[in-house]
Design a protein around this motif. Sequence first.
Motif, PDB file in Angstrom:
ATOM      1  N   GLY A   1       0.774  -1.391   0.223  1.00  0.00           N
ATOM      2  CA  GLY A   1       0.074   0.132  -0.074  1.00  0.00           C
ATOM      3  C   GLY A   1       0.786   1.207   0.104  1.00  0.00           C
TER       4      GLY A   1
ATOM      5  N   HIS B   1      -3.517  -4.310  10.488  1.00  0.00           N
ATOM      6  CA  HIS B   1      -4.392  -5.141  10.224  1.00  0.00           C
ATOM      7  C   HIS B   1      -4.160  -5.723   8.662  1.00  0.00           C
ATOM      8  CE1 HIS B   1      -8.309  -6.369   8.349  1.00  0.00           C
ATOM      9  NE2 HIS B   1      -8.501  -7.104   9.434  1.00  0.00           N
ATOM     10  N   ASP B   2      -3.949  -4.580   7.815  1.00  0.00           N
ATOM     11  CA  ASP B   2      -3.434  -4.987   6.358  1.00  0.00           C
ATOM     12  C   ASP B   2      -2.410  -5.832   6.124  1.00  0.00           C
ATOM     13  OD1 ASP B   2      -5.743  -3.467   5.812  1.00  0.00           O
ATOM     14  OD2 ASP B   2      -4.727  -1.564   4.882  1.00  0.00           O
TER      15      ASP B   2
ATOM     16  N   ASN C   1      -2.725  -9.423   7.540  1.00  0.00           N
ATOM     17  CA  ASN C   1      -3.321 -10.117   6.218  1.00  0.00           C
ATOM     18  C   ASN C   1      -2.565 -10.380   5.358  1.00  0.00           C
ATOM     19  OD1 ASN C   1      -5.898 -10.270   7.690  1.00  0.00           O
ATOM     20  ND2 ASN C   1      -6.697  -8.714   6.639  1.00  0.00           N
TER      21      ASN C   1
END
Lengths: 308, 273
Positions: free
Chosen positions: A119, A167-168, A171
Amino acid sequence: MLALQHVTKLYGSVIGVNDVSVELGQGAHGLLGPNGAGKTTLLGLITGQLRPTIGTVRVFGERPFGNPAILARIGYCPAADLTERRATPQEWVTYLMRLSGFQPAAARQRADQALDEVGLTEASRRPLSTLSKGMRQRAKLAGAFAHEPDLLVLDEPFDGLDPVARHDLVNLVRHWARDRSLLVASHLLHEVEALQADLAVILGGRLVASGSAAEIRGLIDALPSEIHFRTDAPTELAERACRAGVVETLRIKGGDSLIIGTRQADRLAAIVAEAVQNGITVREVIAADRTLEGIFGRLVQLHRGIEA
Amino acid sequence: MTDDHSATAGSRHGPPLPGHWLRTAAAVMSFQLDRLLTKPRLAMALIGAIFPAAVMFAVIRTAPLERNMAVVMIYALIPEALCVLGLLVTMCPVVADELERGTWIHVAVRPGGRRSLLLGTFAAAVIWTGSVAFAGLLLTLLIAQVTQPLPLAVMFLGLIMLSCIGRAALFTLPAVILPKRALIASVGVAFVVEYLAGFLPAVVNQLTVSLRLRSLLVEWMAWRRELPIEMTLFVDDNPAVVQVVAVFILVGVLLAVASFILNRRQFPPSVEG
């Protein structure tokens, strides 16, 4: 995948890792321990930065130190912040990919892809000095896995990340571990648990426990919990607990402090509730060893064979 | 705790291909040159390039210099002083800089990363210092207004390149052995090895770059016959090609030893970052 046999690492007279033996197969593994426990040293041995003083380290069946074929299969994200400030994430990860042997165009392509996965596409052309610590953390992570290693080793990978980013990335890393191997060092139990990884607990350079998260929790639950009470009547409360047969250890400190070690916290809670109903004042109840240090301390007790 | 696969079976990563180290060293070189392109570094380079010309200007203002004297001055100012100073700044921090920036670990865990770091930084230091020295040479020749400047420029270009590669290789040793004290150690090495041992009329001076450079200067300027007898002790009378080969052998040995040491260096986590 990974085998350590009686590995000790000394820095002069300081022990970094003390007689660690462990075998880990393919999959996700967590290395849990407080700061200064020896996690980074252990990762240094696994990633070929350090040589053991005693014992052997084998990764994919070979010694990693000075072994390019093994190093090519490992990706490492260190805990230390990246202070390479002038380069952009894109330049930095491209550089790392070129160091891994990719041609410039392929290196750039892999860097872009990895930065996209963490990201960081929008910020990929900003100098690292202008990025937040969390963004630099993502850049480091991208550099660690962009060459698609067989084993990804992460040292405190989620430090400095906001909850959404954490969190991202949890995962992302968990997805990674589906068909490849992952070793994550952390001092936060929930981080490692979130990765659904097997756990190895290290403390004072020694491996004190290993197994699945459930097994580690089982070990923890098998040891008595220490519960601190502040009450006007510590002796009376202690008597009630002893009569009920829930006490493993007991200490009365000063006039109002009672510490009870028990394996039956639920029953003790009921006894305390009953005592309160009978007029005993209980001002404070703290399960001290639910803190991380407490859990580590209890695992050390177990490691040393102290049952109660 | 399940499968155990060997280094080759089922791997997407084979052992590094031949020529891998050249590619990775080129990557390091390009990255290091990019790091050098900052305003403070460019300002330092500019000062470095102007310095010998300024000294030459100050000298010729007091009295005109004959050609040979100008050549000796240029030799002392550029292949000796400027190149050594430039390499102290660019080559010595090869490991210390990476440790300070927290980038050492990232490099050390790449296949052949340590060697590539050494060779790439070596190449960057030679290119950077050589370019500054060459710019300084052109300015100095312009100021000195010597006759037939072109052959001198070509000769000094050769001396500058040999000085840079020889001294850069020499400074790799203190840089990998004592990374945190590399600059001080390298200054010591420069004085003791290059300027003390280099002037000893004994076998030990055969191992110095300064002897080779002096001998090349004497050879290429055709000064051998004119040298006073006592000065012949400080130069080697083998032909130029031997001097050049000797520098390259020295560079090869020094880089191989430095690379060997760096490949075995271990830094505790507290030192990194």
